[in-house]
Scaffold this active site. Structure first.
Site, PDB file in Angstrom:
ATOM      1  N   SER A   1      -3.376  -0.572   6.315  1.00 30.40           N
ATOM      2  CA  SER A   1      -3.645   0.197   5.103  1.00 30.40           C
ATOM      3  C   SER A   1      -3.854  -0.749   3.950  1.00 30.40           C
ATOM      4  O   SER A   1      -3.032  -1.654   3.731  1.00 30.40           O
ATOM      5  CB  SER A   1      -2.481   1.150   4.811  1.00 30.40           C
ATOM      6  OG  SER A   1      -2.724   1.878   3.626  1.00 30.40           O
TER       7      SER A   1
ATOM      8  N   SER B   1       0.827  -1.209   0.000  1.00 34.21           N
ATOM      9  CA  SER B   1       0.000   0.000   0.000  1.00 34.21           C
ATOM     10  C   SER B   1       0.863   1.262   0.000  1.00 34.21           C
ATOM     11  O   SER B   1       0.444   2.307  -0.500  1.00 34.21           O
ATOM     12  CB  SER B   1      -0.918   0.007   1.227  1.00 34.21           C
ATOM     13  OG  SER B   1      -0.173   0.122   2.425  1.00 34.21           O
TER      14      SER B   1
ATOM     15  N   THR C   1       3.546   1.768  -1.690  1.00 38.11           N
ATOM     16  CA  THR C   1       4.252   1.972  -2.957  1.00 38.11           C
ATOM     17  C   THR C   1       3.347   1.819  -4.170  1.00 38.11           C
ATOM     18  O   THR C   1       3.827   1.785  -5.296  1.00 38.11           O
ATOM     19  CB  THR C   1       5.426   0.981  -3.077  1.00 38.11           C
ATOM     20  OG1 THR C   1       4.935  -0.355  -2.924  1.00 38.11           O
ATOM     21  CG2 THR C   1       6.474   1.235  -2.003  1.00 38.11           C
TER      22      THR C   1
ATOM     23  N   LYS D   1       0.988   4.046  -5.375  1.00 38.86           N
ATOM     24  CA  LYS D   1       0.429   5.382  -5.219  1.00 38.86           C
ATOM     25  C   LYS D   1       0.719   6.265  -6.423  1.00 38.86           C
ATOM     26  O   LYS D   1       1.775   6.131  -7.063  1.00 38.86           O
ATOM     27  CB  LYS D   1       1.010   6.050  -3.962  1.00 38.86           C
ATOM     28  CG  LYS D   1       0.696   5.325  -2.653  1.00 38.86           C
ATOM     29  CD  LYS D   1       1.423   5.965  -1.483  1.00 38.86           C
ATOM     30  CE  LYS D   1       1.136   5.253  -0.169  1.00 38.86           C
ATOM     31  NZ  LYS D   1      -0.165   5.578   0.390  1.00 38.86           N
TER      32      LYS D   1
ATOM     33  N   CYS E   1      -2.724  11.130   1.018  1.00 41.98           N
ATOM     34  CA  CYS E   1      -1.529  10.437   1.504  1.00 41.98           C
ATOM     35  C   CYS E   1      -0.654  11.467   2.193  1.00 41.98           C
ATOM     36  O   CYS E   1      -0.085  12.342   1.541  1.00 41.98           O
ATOM     37  CB  CYS E   1      -0.756   9.770   0.369  1.00 41.98           C
ATOM     38  SG  CYS E   1       0.789   9.008   0.941  1.00 41.98           S
TER      39      CYS E   1
ATOM     40  N   MET F   1       1.155   5.548   8.216  1.00 39.70           N
ATOM     41  CA  MET F   1       0.669   6.465   7.213  1.00 39.70           C
ATOM     42  C   MET F   1       0.684   7.877   7.794  1.00 39.70           C
ATOM     43  O   MET F   1       0.343   8.083   8.960  1.00 39.70           O
ATOM     44  CB  MET F   1      -0.760   6.108   6.791  1.00 39.70           C
ATOM     45  CG  MET F   1      -0.913   4.661   6.313  1.00 39.70           C
ATOM     46  SD  MET F   1      -1.050   3.448   7.660  1.00 39.70           S
ATOM     47  CE  MET F   1      -2.761   3.676   8.142  1.00 39.70           C
ATOM     48  N   GLY F   2       1.073   8.856   6.987  1.00 39.03           N
ATOM     49  CA  GLY F   2       1.130  10.224   7.480  1.00 39.03           C
ATOM     50  C   GLY F   2      -0.214  10.748   7.919  1.00 39.03           C
ATOM     51  O   GLY F   2      -0.331  11.441   8.939  1.00 39.03           O
TER      52      GLY F   2
END
Length: 393
Positions: free
Chosen positions: A305, A66, A68, A70, A104, A314-315
């Site tokens: 995720s 998840s 990578t 994007k 993201c 995740m940010g």
């Protein structure tokens, strides 16, 4: 036998925080993909290498996780006092769809640099040496994000000594401010409560904090589902029953949050909401072998995720963690020791992360004012990606 040609699309492959993605300028996309719809989705799926029944994305730019899988599209700002519009697409690995429902946070760290390099930021606002403030409109969630990008000799500085757990090499620090990160169309706590009882068939009745800040997130206590909060990826991702349990929690929580009307709709909305389990501080060893002491952190958090336990955090989920920690009585706040706080350091599978947040009470409702964190970003490759031309039909 006829053979379709490949087309070249200008693109940049970037790392942002603990994620990687393929970045595009809207004007560089083929005309059919410059507007939302099937042509755009088909193009991005082919670029990343999805859908892939082998779940490896060998025939594309994705990395089969998840973090990578994007894509990012930047365009001229649609809002005043902003430099750029940022649209994020989370590409499914084994299914033919792109999820546009959320942001993201990790790749946000790369958006500022890409915006500067791509000419979206007025040259007069870029210092010769110093920090360039990039005003980003996050088009998925309609929120403002401010990226503070270091500049040296008139160029974006990418190298440095800032270390980020989950990223192998040090780089330049990029401070990110997520302004008013809660859902502007509803309550930060969609149910109106900081803690709810969430009934999940086959799992039971769970205490849950359901928050919409950064990204819709469902927090549950690790102990209630048989975990300690110190788990690494293999403990979860190698257990099909555990993954099915978390997906059930996610689906039923999404219904309670008003994101979907039935649990069946969750399969078509993999990116949101996130599910995270939490626990009070405890010693553990990170995925890199680093010893993390209970005294180093305020709370333990593990988050999923796209159906798998994330290798770090995740940010956007970090924003949710910090905001929830700032509100007394949430599960995150209680696990971190309770009381008022304006920042939290949490332990994740790859190490630790400190995030700041401020929230205030407005009548009976909580309002998130800002969340801040430091990430880093770097260009990995730039040029063109190639895709067969029939993927625009």
């Amino acid at each position: 036998m006829t053979h379709v040609p490949q087309i070249k699309v200008p693109a940049t492959y970037m790392r942002g925080g603990t994620s990687k993605g393929v970045f595009f300028r809207l004007q560089d996309l083929p005309e059919a993909a410059q507007v939302p719809g099937q042509a755009r989705d088909k193009l991005l799926l082919r670029v990343i290498g999805s859908p892939d029944p082998y779940q490896k994305q060998i025939d594309g730019m994705g990395g089969a996780t998840s973090s990578t899988s994007k894509t990012v599209i930047l365009s001229e700002p649609t809002q005043p006092e902003h430099d750029v519009d940022y649209l994020f697409g989370q590409v499914s690995i084994d299914k033919p769809f792109v999820d546009w429902s959320g942001n993201c946070g990790n790749l946000t760290a790369a958006v500022g640099a890409f915006a500067i390099n791509s000419g979206f930021v007025d040259a007069g606002r870029i210092p010769e040496n110093g920090i360039c403030t990039v005003r980003i409109w996050q088009a998925n969630i309609k929120k403002t994000i401010i990226a503070h990008v270091p500049v040296t000799a008139g160029e974006v500085q990418e190298t440095g000594d800032f270390e980020l757990d989950g990223v192998t090499f040090p780089a330049a620090e990029v401070l990110i401010d997520f302004m008013d990160p809660a859902d502007g169309e509803g309550s930060m706590f969609p149910t109106g409560n900081v803690v709810d009882e969430l009934e999940v068939p086959g799992v039971g009745m769970l205490n849950a904090t359901m928050i919409n800040a950064g990204i819709p997130t469902i927090f549950i206590n690790a102990q209630e589902i048989g975990y300690t909060g110190t788990e690494l990826q293999d403990a979860i991702n190698g257990d099909p029953k555990a993954l099915a349990m978390f997906e059930a929690i996610r689906a039923h929580g999404a219904v309670r949050m008003g994101l979907i009307s039935s649990v069946e709709e969750a399969a078509a909305r993999q990116h949101t909401p996130k599910v995270a389990f939490i626990a009070p501080p405890s010693d553990y060893v990170s995925s890199s072998g680093k010893d993390i002491g209970a005294d180093d952190i305020d709370v333990l958090v593990r988050a999923l995720s796209m159906g798998k336990l994330h290798h770090a955090m995740m940010g956007t989920a970090a924003v949710a963690i910090a905001t929830a920690a700032a509100v007394p009585g949430t599960l995150v706040n209680l696990a971190a020791g309770g009381g008022e706080r304006h920042e939290v350091t949490f332990g994740h599978p790859s190490g630790t992360l400190r995030v700041g947040a401020s929230a205030r009470k407005d009548g009976d409702a909580w309002v998130a004012e800002k969340a801040s964190m430091s990430r880093s970003a770097r260009i990995l490759m730039e040029g063109w990606v190639r895709v067969p031309s029939d993927h625009l039909a």
